[in-house]
Design a protein around this motif. Sequence first.
Motif, PDB file in Angstrom:
ATOM      1  N   VAL A 139       0.845  -1.203   0.000  1.00 43.08           N
ATOM      2  CA  VAL A 139       0.000   0.000   0.000  1.00 43.08           C
ATOM      3  C   VAL A 139       0.876   1.247   0.000  1.00 43.08           C
ATOM      4  O   VAL A 139       1.869   1.301   0.738  1.00 43.08           O
ATOM      5  N   SER A 140       0.508   2.222  -0.794  1.00 36.35           N
ATOM      6  CA  SER A 140       1.142   3.545  -0.731  1.00 36.35           C
ATOM      7  C   SER A 140       0.065   4.592  -0.492  1.00 36.35           C
ATOM      8  O   SER A 140      -1.047   4.485  -1.010  1.00 36.35           O
ATOM      9  N   ILE A 141       0.438   5.595   0.290  1.00 34.53           N
ATOM     10  CA  ILE A 141      -0.493   6.688   0.606  1.00 34.53           C
ATOM     11  C   ILE A 141       0.002   7.950  -0.082  1.00 34.53           C
ATOM     12  O   ILE A 141       1.179   8.308   0.065  1.00 34.53           O
ATOM     13  N   VAL A 155      -1.446  10.273   9.081  1.00 38.47           N
ATOM     14  CA  VAL A 155      -0.466   9.238   8.766  1.00 38.47           C
ATOM     15  C   VAL A 155       0.451   9.084   9.985  1.00 38.47           C
ATOM     16  O   VAL A 155       1.127  10.031  10.395  1.00 38.47           O
ATOM     17  N   LEU A 156       0.422   7.887  10.553  1.00 39.85           N
ATOM     18  CA  LEU A 156       1.232   7.643  11.755  1.00 39.85           C
ATOM     19  C   LEU A 156       2.528   6.932  11.358  1.00 39.85           C
ATOM     20  O   LEU A 156       2.494   5.938  10.637  1.00 39.85           O
ATOM     21  N   GLN A 176      -2.062  12.148  18.463  1.00 39.63           N
ATOM     22  CA  GLN A 176      -2.171  11.791  17.044  1.00 39.63           C
ATOM     23  C   GLN A 176      -2.782  12.932  16.233  1.00 39.63           C
ATOM     24  O   GLN A 176      -2.409  13.156  15.084  1.00 39.63           O
ATOM     25  N   ARG A 177      -3.670  13.678  16.864  1.00 36.47           N
ATOM     26  CA  ARG A 177      -4.303  14.804  16.161  1.00 36.47           C
ATOM     27  C   ARG A 177      -3.319  15.928  15.848  1.00 36.47           C
ATOM     28  O   ARG A 177      -3.579  16.782  15.002  1.00 36.47           O
ATOM     29  N   GLU A 178      -2.180  15.915  16.550  1.00 26.65           N
ATOM     30  CA  GLU A 178      -1.144  16.922  16.293  1.00 26.65           C
ATOM     31  C   GLU A 178      -0.437  16.673  14.960  1.00 26.65           C
ATOM     32  O   GLU A 178       0.187  17.565  14.409  1.00 26.65           O
ATOM     33  N   VAL A 179      -0.527  15.431  14.456  1.00 26.62           N
ATOM     34  CA  VAL A 179       0.191  15.069  13.221  1.00 26.62           C
ATOM     35  C   VAL A 179      -0.382  15.865  12.055  1.00 26.62           C
ATOM     36  O   VAL A 179      -1.595  15.939  11.876  1.00 26.62           O
ATOM     37  N   ARG A 180       0.535  16.470  11.286  1.00 28.00           N
ATOM     38  CA  ARG A 180       0.082  17.299  10.167  1.00 28.00           C
ATOM     39  C   ARG A 180       0.211  16.605   8.816  1.00 28.00           C
ATOM     40  O   ARG A 180      -0.135  17.172   7.786  1.00 28.00           O
ATOM     41  N   GLU A 181       0.717  15.364   8.845  1.00 33.85           N
ATOM     42  CA  GLU A 181       0.737  14.605   7.599  1.00 33.85           C
ATOM     43  C   GLU A 181      -0.589  13.859   7.482  1.00 33.85           C
ATOM     44  O   GLU A 181      -0.908  13.012   8.314  1.00 33.85           O
ATOM     45  N   ILE A 182      -1.356  14.185   6.443  1.00 34.14           N
ATOM     46  CA  ILE A 182      -2.713  13.624   6.318  1.00 34.14           C
ATOM     47  C   ILE A 182      -2.812  12.677   5.115  1.00 34.14           C
ATOM     48  O   ILE A 182      -2.001  12.742   4.197  1.00 34.14           O
ATOM     49  N   ASN A 183      -3.814  11.834   5.179  1.00 31.95           N
ATOM     50  CA  ASN A 183      -4.149  10.977   4.042  1.00 31.95           C
ATOM     51  C   ASN A 183      -5.007  11.778   3.075  1.00 31.95           C
ATOM     52  O   ASN A 183      -6.094  12.231   3.435  1.00 31.95           O
ATOM     53  N   SER A 184      -4.515  11.985   1.855  1.00 28.06           N
ATOM     54  CA  SER A 184      -5.288  12.753   0.860  1.00 28.06           C
ATOM     55  C   SER A 184      -6.524  11.976   0.436  1.00 28.06           C
ATOM     56  O   SER A 184      -7.458  12.541  -0.128  1.00 28.06           O
ATOM     57  N   GLY A 185      -6.510  10.663   0.683  1.00 32.44           N
ATOM     58  CA  GLY A 185      -7.606   9.799   0.224  1.00 32.44           C
ATOM     59  C   GLY A 185      -7.164   8.960  -0.963  1.00 32.44           C
ATOM     60  O   GLY A 185      -7.792   7.951  -1.300  1.00 32.44           O
ATOM     61  N   ALA A 228       4.355   6.312   2.419  1.00 31.81           N
ATOM     62  CA  ALA A 228       3.565   7.499   2.105  1.00 31.81           C
ATOM     63  C   ALA A 228       4.435   8.480   1.338  1.00 31.81           C
ATOM     64  O   ALA A 228       5.616   8.612   1.600  1.00 31.81           O
ATOM     65  N   HIS A 229       3.818   9.134   0.394  1.00 31.91           N
ATOM     66  CA  HIS A 229       4.531  10.067  -0.469  1.00 31.91           C
ATOM     67  C   HIS A 229       3.783  11.398  -0.391  1.00 31.91           C
ATOM     68  O   HIS A 229       2.680  11.514  -0.928  1.00 31.91           O
ATOM     69  N   PRO A 230       4.337  12.398   0.323  1.00 31.01           N
ATOM     70  CA  PRO A 230       3.598  13.672   0.412  1.00 31.01           C
ATOM     71  C   PRO A 230       3.588  14.402  -0.937  1.00 31.01           C
ATOM     72  O   PRO A 230       4.636  14.528  -1.565  1.00 31.01           O
TER      73      PRO A 230
END
Length: 493
Positions: A139-141, A155-156, A176-185, A228-230
């Motif tokens: 899987v890649s995000i 993204v953890l 966890q809510r502090e994390v700023r890397e998100i799943n774009s979907g 994950a790839h931002p």
Amino acid sequence: MSAQQRTGLTVIVLAAGGGTRMKSKTMKVLHPIGGRSMIGHVLTAAQALDPEQVVAVVGHQREAVSAHIHASFPDVVLAVQEEQHGTGHAVRMAVEAVAEQRGQAISGTVLVAYGDTPLLRGDSLREFADEHEAAQRAVSILSGIVPDPFGYGRVLRNDEGDVEAIVEEKDASPEQREVREINSGILAFDAEFLREALPRIGNDNAKGEYYLTDTIALAREDGLTVGAHPIDDVMQTEGVNDRVQLARIGAELNRRIVEGWMREGVTVVDPATTWIDADVVLGADVTILPGTQLLGATVVAEDAVIGPDTTLKDCEIGSAATVVRTQGVLAVVGAEAIVGPFSYLRPGTILGTRGKIGGFVETKNAVIGDGAKVPHLSYVGDAEIGEGTNIGAGTIFANYDGVNKHRTKVGKHARTSSNNTFVAPIEIGDGAATGAGTVVREDVPPGALAVSSGPQRNIEGWAMAKRAGTAQASAAEIALAGRRDDDQGMAES
Ligand code: UD1
Ligand code: MG
């Protein structure tokens, strides 16, 4: 890996959700933006990857959404998700639909995207798929780093920076809510892993839904590679949820399109008031003046000047033509032709090379030949005008008898005069002429002059007799007295 080397690529576009925040009769993904439906942009981006198949998951208003997809993207496989039990459930419906409709299980790489992200580009999806395949991940995000991650899945990563899981907003701890890397979907999967993981997803979470994002932790449990790839350009993955976002994303889409054309050699005097749909094509050195909208499948050839204040939908404009303050739909304007100001070109208008449609002229189903001119204040409907002909000011092509429409044909190099009415069906021959105010009810042979009003008759002294005591009568009296003085003076000299 290049596209050719792929064992198979499937793109799944999720569009079953209701989009209630749009508060619209129209399903969210069907709202137009930049000349396409919202989902049309995503499906276009998906098809740019030349995948083995694109699957759209439909649910809410599925008749309307399916009909739209079927009409515009006939190759897209439709999967129905009757009730929306989450993104994991939706993808499962897609995988099952492919197995049923195509008779074979999905294989290779599977990309999942959403139907409400109109800025998404095919090259971004391709880059992401390539990276996923090169890294041989389960899987890649496609992630994004955002200032305000509220509402997104986070993204953890562990201490080594490896991705461990995605946790949804409602299920996340305060840290966890502090994390700023998100799943774009947007996620990429190895198809075999996906097929095997989907049935293992549970719904024991805050929303009671089957989260597709749970596949990350499942892959990790299996000892498989995830990553994950931002994306730099996070806006590409931004979804539209309400009409405020629709306008904002619409303006951004337009800004990108306009900028793209400027980089291709189009002069846009005022990008802020210029709107260009995604499917419009412009030639080199086209100039667009302020307040112009180029819509639908409009094509403008090189050196043409469009605007100001012009709206053209599905029009074809020839090279070096000039179109000023005009409204046009399904019209063709020839090279070096001149249109406007204040012209209304309706469907079926075809203006030849160096032709002219001037001020306050409306045309419909009208083929106007090369160098022919309709310069002023006219209606030209259901007509054919030959090359080099000039139509006088204020001419009405009376095409409608109240029941049926009829055609008028005017030949080449004719000269019709002002304030004419052409009562269709009629034919005016090559090189013919008409007098001012003529009502043409019968054919005019080539070279003939048609006049329909009787000879002029002057009733002398009428104003003095019938309008005695008025300004009109006294003006006439003074003028006549002046003439008598002149005549006398001439006689004496
Ligand atoms: C989802 C992701 C979240 C991500 C976010 C990005 C999950 C569990 N969460 O959250 O990690 O940060 O998107 O915007 O995947 N849909 C269906 N059927 C369903 C549910 C959803 O087709 O049963 C479609 C929706 O129409 C929508 C998309 O999937 O296009 C996402 O659904 P949504 O409910 O918006 O998910 P989020 O909670 O925003
Ligand atoms: Mg959402």
